[in-house]
Design a protein around this motif. Sequence first.
Motif, PDB file in Angstrom:
ATOM      1  N   VAL A 178       0.836  -1.204   0.000  1.00 41.47           N
ATOM      2  CA  VAL A 178       0.000   0.000   0.000  1.00 41.47           C
ATOM      3  C   VAL A 178       0.868   1.250   0.000  1.00 41.47           C
ATOM      4  CG1 VAL A 178      -2.001  -1.100   1.074  1.00 41.47           C
ATOM      5  CG2 VAL A 178      -0.228  -0.104   2.519  1.00 41.47           C
ATOM      6  N   GLU A 179       2.010   1.174   0.645  1.00 44.10           N
ATOM      7  CA  GLU A 179       2.905   2.326   0.658  1.00 44.10           C
ATOM      8  C   GLU A 179       3.466   2.602  -0.736  1.00 44.10           C
ATOM      9  OE1 GLU A 179       2.375   0.741   4.634  1.00 44.10           O
ATOM     10  OE2 GLU A 179       3.139  -0.225   2.799  1.00 44.10           O
ATOM     11  N   GLU A 180       3.800   1.545  -1.460  1.00 49.97           N
ATOM     12  CA  GLU A 180       4.304   1.716  -2.817  1.00 49.97           C
ATOM     13  C   GLU A 180       3.224   2.280  -3.737  1.00 49.97           C
ATOM     14  OE1 GLU A 180       7.653  -1.876  -2.872  1.00 49.97           O
ATOM     15  OE2 GLU A 180       5.575  -2.296  -3.404  1.00 49.97           O
ATOM     16  N   ILE A 181       1.991   1.806  -3.577  1.00 48.92           N
ATOM     17  CA  ILE A 181       0.884   2.329  -4.380  1.00 48.92           C
ATOM     18  C   ILE A 181       0.664   3.802  -4.064  1.00 48.92           C
ATOM     19  CG2 ILE A 181      -1.596   2.179  -4.830  1.00 48.92           C
ATOM     20  CD1 ILE A 181      -1.353  -0.824  -4.132  1.00 48.92           C
ATOM     21  N   ALA A 182       0.645   4.134  -2.783  1.00 48.57           N
ATOM     22  CA  ALA A 182       0.417   5.517  -2.370  1.00 48.57           C
ATOM     23  C   ALA A 182       1.502   6.441  -2.917  1.00 48.57           C
ATOM     24  CB  ALA A 182       0.365   5.618  -0.848  1.00 48.57           C
ATOM     25  N   GLY A 183       2.720   5.930  -3.010  1.00 53.81           N
ATOM     26  CA  GLY A 183       3.819   6.733  -3.522  1.00 53.81           C
ATOM     27  C   GLY A 183       3.675   7.083  -4.992  1.00 53.81           C
ATOM     28  N   PRO A 207     -11.720 -10.008   6.528  1.00 50.76           N
ATOM     29  CA  PRO A 207     -10.954  -9.064   7.356  1.00 50.76           C
ATOM     30  C   PRO A 207      -9.716  -8.539   6.655  1.00 50.76           C
ATOM     31  CG  PRO A 207     -11.655 -10.947   8.672  1.00 50.76           C
ATOM     32  CD  PRO A 207     -11.997 -11.275   7.240  1.00 50.76           C
ATOM     33  N   SER A 208      -9.039  -9.386   5.878  1.00 50.76           N
ATOM     34  CA  SER A 208      -7.809  -8.943   5.211  1.00 50.76           C
ATOM     35  C   SER A 208      -8.113  -7.884   4.147  1.00 50.76           C
ATOM     36  CB  SER A 208      -7.088 -10.131   4.571  1.00 50.76           C
ATOM     37  OG  SER A 208      -7.929 -10.792   3.639  1.00 50.76           O
ATOM     38  N   GLU A 209      -9.274  -7.989   3.506  1.00 49.77           N
ATOM     39  CA  GLU A 209      -9.646  -6.997   2.503  1.00 49.77           C
ATOM     40  C   GLU A 209     -10.019  -5.670   3.156  1.00 49.77           C
ATOM     41  OE1 GLU A 209     -11.376 -10.105  -0.857  1.00 49.77           O
ATOM     42  OE2 GLU A 209     -12.715  -9.246   0.642  1.00 49.77           O
ATOM     43  N   HIS A 210     -10.743  -5.745   4.261  1.00 49.69           N
ATOM     44  CA  HIS A 210     -11.064  -4.525   5.009  1.00 49.69           C
ATOM     45  C   HIS A 210      -9.773  -3.834   5.460  1.00 49.69           C
ATOM     46  CE1 HIS A 210     -15.456  -4.490   5.445  1.00 49.69           C
ATOM     47  NE2 HIS A 210     -15.391  -5.820   5.465  1.00 49.69           N
ATOM     48  N   LEU A 211      -8.836  -4.642   5.963  1.00 49.70           N
ATOM     49  CA  LEU A 211      -7.575  -4.089   6.431  1.00 49.70           C
ATOM     50  C   LEU A 211      -6.804  -3.465   5.279  1.00 49.70           C
ATOM     51  CD1 LEU A 211      -5.447  -3.673   8.632  1.00 49.70           C
ATOM     52  CD2 LEU A 211      -4.591  -5.983   8.147  1.00 49.70           C
ATOM     53  N   PHE A 212      -6.782  -4.141   4.133  1.00 47.46           N
ATOM     54  CA  PHE A 212      -6.078  -3.606   2.963  1.00 47.46           C
ATOM     55  C   PHE A 212      -6.618  -2.234   2.596  1.00 47.46           C
ATOM     56  CE2 PHE A 212      -6.025  -2.831  -1.603  1.00 47.46           C
ATOM     57  CZ  PHE A 212      -4.670  -2.936  -1.889  1.00 47.46           C
ATOM     58  N   LEU A 213      -7.939  -2.100   2.527  1.00 51.64           N
ATOM     59  CA  LEU A 213      -8.530  -0.824   2.128  1.00 51.64           C
ATOM     60  C   LEU A 213      -8.286   0.263   3.163  1.00 51.64           C
ATOM     61  CD1 LEU A 213     -11.913  -1.948   0.537  1.00 51.64           C
ATOM     62  CD2 LEU A 213      -9.879  -1.082  -0.634  1.00 51.64           C
ATOM     63  N   ARG A 214      -8.342  -0.098   4.447  1.00 52.04           N
ATOM     64  CA  ARG A 214      -8.050   0.897   5.489  1.00 52.04           C
ATOM     65  C   ARG A 214      -6.614   1.380   5.387  1.00 52.04           C
ATOM     66  NH1 ARG A 214     -11.005  -2.604   8.909  1.00 52.04           N
ATOM     67  NH2 ARG A 214      -9.075  -3.350   9.883  1.00 52.04           N
ATOM     68  N   ARG A 215      -5.704   0.448   5.198  1.00 48.61           N
ATOM     69  CA  ARG A 215      -4.290   0.815   5.093  1.00 48.61           C
ATOM     70  C   ARG A 215      -4.032   1.630   3.832  1.00 48.61           C
ATOM     71  NH1 ARG A 215      -0.805  -3.693   4.524  1.00 48.61           N
ATOM     72  NH2 ARG A 215       0.872  -2.218   4.919  1.00 48.61           N
ATOM     73  N   LEU A 216      -4.704   1.257   2.735  1.00 50.71           N
ATOM     74  CA  LEU A 216      -4.508   1.981   1.486  1.00 50.71           C
ATOM     75  C   LEU A 216      -5.034   3.402   1.592  1.00 50.71           C
ATOM     76  CD1 LEU A 216      -3.614   2.034  -1.458  1.00 50.71           C
ATOM     77  CD2 LEU A 216      -5.856   1.111  -2.091  1.00 50.71           C
ATOM     78  N   SER A 217      -6.218   3.579   2.153  1.00 52.28           N
ATOM     79  CA  SER A 217      -6.782   4.923   2.278  1.00 52.28           C
ATOM     80  C   SER A 217      -5.920   5.801   3.181  1.00 52.28           C
ATOM     81  CB  SER A 217      -8.211   4.854   2.827  1.00 52.28           C
ATOM     82  OG  SER A 217      -8.249   4.332   4.142  1.00 52.28           O
ATOM     83  N   LYS A 218      -5.357   5.192   4.232  1.00 50.86           N
ATOM     84  CA  LYS A 218      -4.482   5.947   5.129  1.00 50.86           C
ATOM     85  C   LYS A 218      -3.183   6.321   4.422  1.00 50.86           C
ATOM     86  CE  LYS A 218      -2.322   5.828   9.708  1.00 50.86           C
ATOM     87  NZ  LYS A 218      -2.125   5.025  10.957  1.00 50.86           N
ATOM     88  N   ALA A 219      -2.608   5.369   3.676  1.00 53.92           N
ATOM     89  CA  ALA A 219      -1.353   5.633   2.972  1.00 53.92           C
ATOM     90  C   ALA A 219      -1.543   6.706   1.902  1.00 53.92           C
ATOM     91  CB  ALA A 219      -0.821   4.343   2.348  1.00 53.92           C
ATOM     92  N   LEU A 220      -2.729   6.719   1.279  1.00 56.11           N
ATOM     93  CA  LEU A 220      -3.038   7.724   0.265  1.00 56.11           C
ATOM     94  C   LEU A 220      -3.452   9.055   0.887  1.00 56.11           C
ATOM     95  CD1 LEU A 220      -5.032   5.489  -2.246  1.00 56.11           C
ATOM     96  CD2 LEU A 220      -2.867   6.646  -2.736  1.00 56.11           C
ATOM     97  N   ASP A 221      -3.585   9.069   2.211  1.00 55.23           N
ATOM     98  CA  ASP A 221      -3.974  10.272   2.948  1.00 55.23           C
ATOM     99  C   ASP A 221      -5.332  10.792   2.491  1.00 55.23           C
ATOM    100  OD1 ASP A 221      -3.571  12.186   4.931  1.00 55.23           O
ATOM    101  OD2 ASP A 221      -2.621  13.612   3.573  1.00 55.23           O
ATOM    102  N   LEU A 222      -6.283   9.868   2.331  1.00 52.52           N
ATOM    103  CA  LEU A 222      -7.622  10.239   1.891  1.00 52.52           C
ATOM    104  C   LEU A 222      -8.514  10.564   3.091  1.00 52.52           C
ATOM    105  CD1 LEU A 222      -8.268   7.555  -0.890  1.00 52.52           C
ATOM    106  CD2 LEU A 222      -7.630   9.952  -1.196  1.00 52.52           C
ATOM    107  N   ASP A 223      -9.273  11.619   2.965  1.00 51.57           N
ATOM    108  CA  ASP A 223     -10.242  11.992   3.980  1.00 51.57           C
ATOM    109  C   ASP A 223     -11.278  10.870   4.127  1.00 51.57           C
ATOM    110  OD1 ASP A 223     -11.634  14.477   5.486  1.00 51.57           O
ATOM    111  OD2 ASP A 223     -13.168  13.383   4.353  1.00 51.57           O
ATOM    112  N   GLU A 224     -11.724  10.620   5.371  1.00 58.49           N
ATOM    113  CA  GLU A 224     -12.664   9.530   5.611  1.00 58.49           C
ATOM    114  C   GLU A 224     -13.966   9.718   4.836  1.00 58.49           C
ATOM    115  OE1 GLU A 224     -13.366   8.780   9.720  1.00 58.49           O
ATOM    116  OE2 GLU A 224     -11.271   8.299  10.165  1.00 58.49           O
TER     117      GLU A 224
END
Length: 237
Positions: A178-183, A207-224
């Motif tokens: 997710v960090e690489e994608i966000a970059g 759960p792993s998909e929910h976690l992936f999306l949460r981590r991705l949105s955070k890494a992309l710095d997207l507003d909730e």
Amino acid sequence: MSLDSLFSSLSNSKSDPKSLLGGLLGSSGAQGALGGAASGALVSMLMNGKARKKIQKNAVKVGGMAAIAGVGYYAYQKWQQSKQDSAPAQVQVLPAAAPAANLIPPPLPPDLAGASFQVRVTGELPMKMVLAMIAAAAADGTIDSVEMSALADAIDNAPVEAAEKARLTSALNKPPTVEEIAGLANGPEEASEIYGAALTSIEVDTPSEHLFLRRLSKALDLDEQLVATVHETLEKA
């Protein structure tokens, strides 16, 4: 996401995967929209069944990547509009030389179809979106050897340069973090489009998909609220 249901729908379909999305590769407009990322077959396989059905009508008209990018683009424009509508009115004293055109925000697209026509899918954006889709599809670790082979074959048959095929194959064998994608994101609008692309590849039922999306949105710095609008946009498409 588990790709079981996706590949089941592909194998049970009367159409070859390359004809999914309404003969995407046969459309003159689609070729440009896919520019430098992947063929219609690869994009089709990476999307979950529900997203494919929702996006198909727009994909036929504007191309696969433009239709997918439209999800994040429309959500971003809606979010921007909601911020402007909720902002308190202020009296501004403007310099006389300030051009009035720069003060007018772009009009909100009327719907997702309108957004898909407006969005600019150029440069590296298609590749960024496909990389996010690959990472999302692999989020729960359930891509088996048959599925991997089908995706690899779609990459081999994609009408792109050898270097781009190599980049996609590398991502398939080792999905980006997710960090690489966000970059890869160039600004919040593009971040929203990349997140929307990832969302089309995931069922969000583990759960792993929910976690992936949460981590991705955070890494992309997207507003909730923006994230919620992306989900809402795809759900109501």
